[in-house]
Design a protein around this motif. Sequence first.
Motif, PDB file in Angstrom:
ATOM      1  N   GLY A 244       0.723  -1.085  -0.007  1.00 43.82           N
ATOM      2  CA  GLY A 244       0.044   0.071  -0.025  1.00 43.82           C
ATOM      3  C   GLY A 244       0.839   1.382  -0.091  1.00 43.82           C
ATOM      4  N   ASN A 245       0.214   2.521   0.047  1.00 42.81           N
ATOM      5  CA  ASN A 245       0.963   3.678   0.143  1.00 42.81           C
ATOM      6  C   ASN A 245       1.255   4.147   1.625  1.00 42.81           C
ATOM      7  OD1 ASN A 245       0.172   3.830  -2.707  1.00 42.81           O
ATOM      8  ND2 ASN A 245      -1.526   5.105  -2.319  1.00 42.81           N
ATOM      9  N   ALA A 246       2.418   4.430   1.797  1.00 41.00           N
ATOM     10  CA  ALA A 246       3.163   4.748   2.840  1.00 41.00           C
ATOM     11  C   ALA A 246       3.205   6.559   2.895  1.00 41.00           C
ATOM     12  CB  ALA A 246       4.293   4.213   3.310  1.00 41.00           C
ATOM     13  N   THR A 247       2.684   7.026   3.940  1.00 40.35           N
ATOM     14  CA  THR A 247       2.729   8.609   4.114  1.00 40.35           C
ATOM     15  C   THR A 247       3.854   8.841   5.208  1.00 40.35           C
ATOM     16  OG1 THR A 247       0.402   8.385   3.912  1.00 40.35           O
ATOM     17  CG2 THR A 247       1.342  10.629   4.596  1.00 40.35           C
ATOM     18  N   LEU A 248       4.583  10.001   4.976  1.00 37.25           N
ATOM     19  CA  LEU A 248       5.618  10.516   5.777  1.00 37.25           C
ATOM     20  C   LEU A 248       5.029  11.046   7.017  1.00 37.25           C
ATOM     21  CD1 LEU A 248       8.689  11.121   6.170  1.00 37.25           C
ATOM     22  CD2 LEU A 248       8.304  13.416   5.061  1.00 37.25           C
ATOM     23  N   GLN A 249       5.571  10.559   8.293  1.00 40.30           N
ATOM     24  CA  GLN A 249       5.061  11.197   9.339  1.00 40.30           C
ATOM     25  C   GLN A 249       6.022  12.363   9.929  1.00 40.30           C
ATOM     26  OE1 GLN A 249       1.938  10.630  10.574  1.00 40.30           O
ATOM     27  NE2 GLN A 249       1.652   9.013   8.998  1.00 40.30           N
ATOM     28  N   LYS A 250       7.400  11.960  10.065  1.00 41.22           N
ATOM     29  CA  LYS A 250       8.290  13.020  10.678  1.00 41.22           C
ATOM     30  C   LYS A 250       9.587  12.669  10.042  1.00 41.22           C
ATOM     31  CE  LYS A 250       9.185  10.360  14.718  1.00 41.22           C
ATOM     32  NZ  LYS A 250       9.293  10.296  16.246  1.00 41.22           N
ATOM     33  N   ASN A 256      19.008  10.837  11.152  1.00 36.37           N
ATOM     34  CA  ASN A 256      18.834  10.699   9.435  1.00 36.37           C
ATOM     35  C   ASN A 256      17.978   9.762   9.367  1.00 36.37           C
ATOM     36  OD1 ASN A 256      20.720  13.074   8.958  1.00 36.37           O
ATOM     37  ND2 ASN A 256      22.418  11.801   9.199  1.00 36.37           N
ATOM     38  N   LEU A 257      16.570   9.741   9.911  1.00 38.03           N
ATOM     39  CA  LEU A 257      15.814   8.957   9.593  1.00 38.03           C
ATOM     40  C   LEU A 257      14.312   9.530   9.221  1.00 38.03           C
ATOM     41  CD1 LEU A 257      16.332   6.299  12.444  1.00 38.03           C
ATOM     42  CD2 LEU A 257      17.095   6.078  10.031  1.00 38.03           C
ATOM     43  N   MET A 258      13.738   8.870   8.351  1.00 36.09           N
ATOM     44  CA  MET A 258      12.408   9.065   7.895  1.00 36.09           C
ATOM     45  C   MET A 258      11.478   8.181   8.061  1.00 36.09           C
ATOM     46  SD  MET A 258      13.237  10.850   4.296  1.00 36.09           S
ATOM     47  CE  MET A 258      11.651  11.786   4.217  1.00 36.09           C
ATOM     48  N   TRP A 259      10.492   8.412   9.133  1.00 31.25           N
ATOM     49  CA  TRP A 259       9.535   7.688   9.486  1.00 31.25           C
ATOM     50  C   TRP A 259       7.940   7.613   8.678  1.00 31.25           C
ATOM     51  CZ3 TRP A 259      10.039   5.070  14.392  1.00 31.25           C
ATOM     52  CH2 TRP A 259      11.318   5.319  15.002  1.00 31.25           C
ATOM     53  N   TYR A 260       7.875   6.632   8.204  1.00 29.33           N
ATOM     54  CA  TYR A 260       6.425   6.366   7.355  1.00 29.33           C
ATOM     55  C   TYR A 260       5.512   5.479   8.126  1.00 29.33           C
ATOM     56  CZ  TYR A 260       8.765   8.454   3.411  1.00 29.33           C
ATOM     57  OH  TYR A 260       9.604   9.406   2.628  1.00 29.33           O
ATOM     58  N   ASN A 264      -3.870   2.202   6.879  1.00 28.85           N
ATOM     59  CA  ASN A 264      -4.615   1.511   7.700  1.00 28.85           C
ATOM     60  C   ASN A 264      -4.061   1.084   8.877  1.00 28.85           C
ATOM     61  OD1 ASN A 264      -3.066  -0.110   6.369  1.00 28.85           O
ATOM     62  ND2 ASN A 264      -4.542  -1.595   5.430  1.00 28.85           N
ATOM     63  N   SER A 265      -2.890   1.593   9.021  1.00 34.36           N
ATOM     64  CA  SER A 265      -2.121   1.132  10.305  1.00 34.36           C
ATOM     65  C   SER A 265      -1.719   2.382  11.115  1.00 34.36           C
ATOM     66  CB  SER A 265      -1.079   0.192   9.976  1.00 34.36           C
ATOM     67  OG  SER A 265      -0.358  -0.147  11.082  1.00 34.36           O
ATOM     68  N   ASN A 266      -1.440   2.228  12.394  1.00 32.52           N
ATOM     69  CA  ASN A 266      -0.775   3.232  13.196  1.00 32.52           C
ATOM     70  C   ASN A 266       0.753   3.096  13.403  1.00 32.52           C
ATOM     71  OD1 ASN A 266      -3.172   4.629  13.246  1.00 32.52           O
ATOM     72  ND2 ASN A 266      -3.853   3.645  15.218  1.00 32.52           N
ATOM     73  N   LYS A 267       1.364   1.864  13.021  1.00 38.21           N
ATOM     74  CA  LYS A 267       2.660   1.411  13.049  1.00 38.21           C
ATOM     75  C   LYS A 267       3.624   2.293  12.270  1.00 38.21           C
ATOM     76  CE  LYS A 267       5.860  -2.543  13.447  1.00 38.21           C
ATOM     77  NZ  LYS A 267       5.838  -3.928  13.140  1.00 38.21           N
TER      78      LYS A 267
END
Length: 499
Positions: A244-250, A256-260, A264-267
């Motif tokens: 599925g599609n992953a959205t950038l959170q922070k 130097n990390l990007m959280w996705y 349909n999930s909060n993880k």
Amino acid sequence: MTDSLAPFDIIEVSFNNGSRKDFFRNSTKQLFEKGEMVAVEGVSGFDVGMVNLTGELVKLQMKKRRVEDTPEVKKLLRRASAEDMNRMSENKKRETEALIKARAIARSIGLEMKLAEVEIQADGRKATFFYTADDRVDFRELIKIYASEFRVKVEMRQIGARQEAGKVGGIGSCGRELCCSTWLTDFKSVNTTAARYQNLSINQAKLSGQCGRLKCCLNYELDTYLDALKDFPDDCDLIETASGNATLQKRDIFKNLMWYSYDNSNKQYPLTITRVKEIRQLNRQGVKPEELKAVEVVTSKPNKDVDLGFADVVGQISLRSLEKASQKRKQKSKEKHKEQHQKDRPKGGGGQQQPAQAGGAQQGRPQKEQRPQGDRPPRQEQKPRGEQKPRNERGEQKPREGAQPREPRGDQRGGEPRGDQKPRNERGEQRPPRGEQKPREPREGGQPGAPRPQGGEQKPREPREGGPKPQQQGGGGQRNQNRNRPPRKPDNKQPDNKQ
């Protein structure tokens, strides 16, 4: 001294505890130190302030405020004298009363403005009114009323909410005094974009200061965050995978990390910058990777085996060791007290007596000595006293030959006395043993053995001639003690006084 070596002749002076600062030319050629009180040129008079900066630092401050060194700069007159200080203190006392009156006048006219502070010049010839307002205010009529009321030259100066908070002062959420009231002079605009760049939650209550605007400290680290975010890709807010599609959170600029996270999930899955660029390149080619390949974030713990270079003695003394030491001290004190008690105890018999029972003390009969159980000597074989009475198989004493069997005792007050086991006196009446009270005669109209009425006082009986003296109250307890005592051997002799 040549002009090239001469110090900079402009000095920065602060007024009203640093709420207002201005520059003055030192035409007296005197050297002034920071904190000295000086008299400077004012509006139609003079004003008194404190020296804040001198020398080359004033050049930097003028450049920061964009003030040019022109001949129009006001002059510094002299060091403040005692008369100047007294005159300034008298006029400063008028500021609070003038602020109250000015607010009442502005409210009576109906102007939408808020007066924050009134500053009166040291010589009392000019008053500056600082106010805040959302819209434009026509205060031409207000100036006329102020001039006639206070008899000074009036100056109206509009300030913002941040300047107002700086004049009021206070303590910020960091625990320190407000920046606007201590060192901050120029106020830049702050918006919510600064909070988004720093990954802060947009919470108006937490991001607002005491002035009601966004905190000025949001701009302090903004440049550092902007420099660190240059390495992060800009067009990676949404990436496509087979799941599925992953959205950038922070964005984490420190690791130097990007959280996705998926829709349909909060993880959340942490990805490196390189992995995000690879996925973005595959998406442009129309390829969706099977997985994100998230990295494992491990919190670093300090190494316990590091040599500190000194002895760490914290925690070696425990409470259990202290408790054991206190218990040992208590045990030693108990043993010492016990030994002292044994030494003080007299060795001969009859020295100590037991306390009297509730029924009354037994007269004339010594109490047996109480010995501690630990020091009890072995029991010696007692010599037979007189004629020892035979006992049956049960251990009970056999009755004497020719004697009548013992009848059960009745009531102590109304029962019949025992048989002829006790000696009698001259009248033939049975003589009670020592410490035992003679049974009373029934009262008039009463029956023997009747209960004694409560609440009444007993009258002492007069002793009969040759009879025993009346026993004091409480003798019933001694009768109870003699109840289980074996009968005495009757003989012709009178009972001894000693038992």
